[in-house]
Design a protein around this motif. Structure first.
Motif, PDB file in Angstrom:
ATOM      1  N   VAL A  31       0.841  -1.208   0.000  1.00  0.00           N
ATOM      2  CA  VAL A  31       0.000   0.000   0.000  1.00  0.00           C
ATOM      3  C   VAL A  31       0.872   1.252   0.000  1.00  0.00           C
ATOM      4  O   VAL A  31       0.607   2.207  -0.744  1.00  0.00           O
ATOM      5  CB  VAL A  31      -0.941   0.002   1.225  1.00  0.00           C
ATOM      6  N   LYS A  45      -8.650   6.178  -2.064  1.00  0.00           N
ATOM      7  CA  LYS A  45      -8.656   4.850  -1.472  1.00  0.00           C
ATOM      8  C   LYS A  45      -9.054   3.797  -2.510  1.00  0.00           C
ATOM      9  O   LYS A  45      -8.484   2.704  -2.549  1.00  0.00           O
ATOM     10  CB  LYS A  45      -9.625   4.792  -0.292  1.00  0.00           C
ATOM     11  N   ALA A  46     -10.021   4.144  -3.365  1.00  0.00           N
ATOM     12  CA  ALA A  46     -10.454   3.207  -4.400  1.00  0.00           C
ATOM     13  C   ALA A  46      -9.307   2.866  -5.340  1.00  0.00           C
ATOM     14  O   ALA A  46      -9.172   1.720  -5.798  1.00  0.00           O
ATOM     15  CB  ALA A  46     -11.619   3.804  -5.193  1.00  0.00           C
ATOM     16  N   LYS A  49      -6.964   0.412  -3.581  1.00  0.00           N
ATOM     17  CA  LYS A  49      -7.537  -0.938  -3.584  1.00  0.00           C
ATOM     18  C   LYS A  49      -7.303  -1.625  -4.921  1.00  0.00           C
ATOM     19  O   LYS A  49      -6.933  -2.795  -4.984  1.00  0.00           O
ATOM     20  CB  LYS A  49      -9.045  -0.869  -3.309  1.00  0.00           C
ATOM     21  N   LYS A  50      -7.492  -0.855  -6.002  1.00  0.00           N
ATOM     22  CA  LYS A  50      -7.359  -1.425  -7.345  1.00  0.00           C
ATOM     23  C   LYS A  50      -5.912  -1.788  -7.658  1.00  0.00           C
ATOM     24  O   LYS A  50      -5.632  -2.881  -8.165  1.00  0.00           O
ATOM     25  CB  LYS A  50      -7.887  -0.423  -8.376  1.00  0.00           C
ATOM     26  N   ASN A  53      -4.363  -4.494  -5.227  1.00  0.00           N
ATOM     27  CA  ASN A  53      -4.996  -5.812  -5.432  1.00  0.00           C
ATOM     28  C   ASN A  53      -5.103  -6.574  -4.107  1.00  0.00           C
ATOM     29  O   ASN A  53      -4.765  -7.767  -4.016  1.00  0.00           O
ATOM     30  CB  ASN A  53      -4.202  -6.634  -6.460  1.00  0.00           C
ATOM     31  N   PRO A  56     -10.413  -4.970   0.531  1.00  0.00           N
ATOM     32  CA  PRO A  56     -10.724  -3.627   1.036  1.00  0.00           C
ATOM     33  C   PRO A  56     -10.405  -3.452   2.513  1.00  0.00           C
ATOM     34  O   PRO A  56      -9.873  -2.411   2.919  1.00  0.00           O
ATOM     35  CB  PRO A  56     -12.226  -3.497   0.769  1.00  0.00           C
ATOM     36  N   VAL A  59      -6.652  -3.014   2.926  1.00  0.00           N
ATOM     37  CA  VAL A  59      -6.207  -1.698   2.472  1.00  0.00           C
ATOM     38  C   VAL A  59      -6.567  -0.633   3.502  1.00  0.00           C
ATOM     39  O   VAL A  59      -5.744   0.232   3.836  1.00  0.00           O
ATOM     40  CB  VAL A  59      -6.852  -1.341   1.110  1.00  0.00           C
ATOM     41  N   ALA A  60      -7.791  -0.698   4.024  1.00  0.00           N
ATOM     42  CA  ALA A  60      -8.235   0.279   5.019  1.00  0.00           C
ATOM     43  C   ALA A  60      -7.364   0.227   6.271  1.00  0.00           C
ATOM     44  O   ALA A  60      -6.974   1.265   6.826  1.00  0.00           O
ATOM     45  CB  ALA A  60      -9.697   0.021   5.381  1.00  0.00           C
TER      46      ALA A  60
END
Length: 234
Positions: A31, A45-46, A49-50, A53, A56, A59-60
């Motif tokens: 990240v 944030k989106a 995430k993409k 990979n 969610p 990542v958060a």
């Protein structure tokens, strides 16, 4: 007695323990690298995430930890937060540039700068963006950049407050190189509220108006009445 080699090793261990990256797991590093790759543009944030990979929730969790460790910052633009590595300064596209103050559009500054540019053009009859900037800089009327002046003038052209023309190098254009883009008031086309301040222009009552020229002994640049008018002292 601790030998120098042992002391150096202990120092290295202390540095590693205190390092912000200490304790990061693979997901956190992934990240962090995604965020760093965007440099001063930041990433939603989106987007993280993409590109990462990862799930969610993972990542958060990583974003929260990286912010806590001060490895990344949160930059807000509207409702969506952007994430950016701490070593980068937000780009103008992200912050809104010079027209924004603390994330909000500085409408008062835009209005003042627009009105002032209009006054200078009325005074000089025709002027370039650079000429207006130099005029304001010498008199310390409004602190701004030449780029801001250019952007304001483009907006004023769209609003029909001024018109964009090119210098022919003669008459009122004699001090401006031929072909240079310059601006003059749009006679009768500007909004009455926008040009209302022009009603108090001092030239109408001046007995020496016929002798006044842009670079003459008597000129708008040296006129005390104009200086007061430009500074809203009338």
């Amino acid at each position: 007695m601790i030998r120098s080699s042992e002391a150096a090793a202990m120092k290295r261990r202390r540095l590693n323990v205190d390092s912000p990256t200490q304790g990061l797991v693979d997901a956190d590093n992934i990240v962090l690298n995604v965020v760093k790759s965007k440099k001063n543009q930041g990433i939603l944030k989106a987007g993280v995430k993409k590109e990462a990979n990862l799930a969610p929730i993972v990542v958060a969790k990583s974003l929260k930890l990286l912010v806590k460790k001060k490895l990344i910052n949160i930059q807000s633009k509207g409702r969506d937060p952007y994430y950016m590595a701490v070593e980068f300064e937000p780009s103008d596209e992200l912050t809104g540039g010079a027209w924004y103050s603390e994330g909000n559009l500085d409408k008062e500054f835009i209005t003042v700068l627009g009105d002032t540019c209009l006054k200078v053009i009325q005074m000089l009859k025709v002027a370039t963006a650079e000429g207006i900037h130099d005029f304001l800089k010498k008199r310390k009327v409004v602190e701004c950049t030449s780029q801001q002046i250019a952007e304001i003038l483009k907006s004023m052209v769209l609003d029909n407050a001024v018109i964009e023309v090119k210098s022919i190098g003669l008459g009122e254009y004699h001090s401006i190189p031929v072909g240079s883009v310059c601006y003059r008031t749009a006679s009768g086309e500007a909004d009455s509220k926008t040009i209302a301040p022009m009603a108090s222009i001092p030239c109408g009552a001046c007995s020496r108006i016929n002798q006044c020229t842009p670079n003459g002994v008597i000129s708008p640049q040296t006129c005390g009445y104009y200086t007061k008018w430009l500074n809203f002292e009338f």
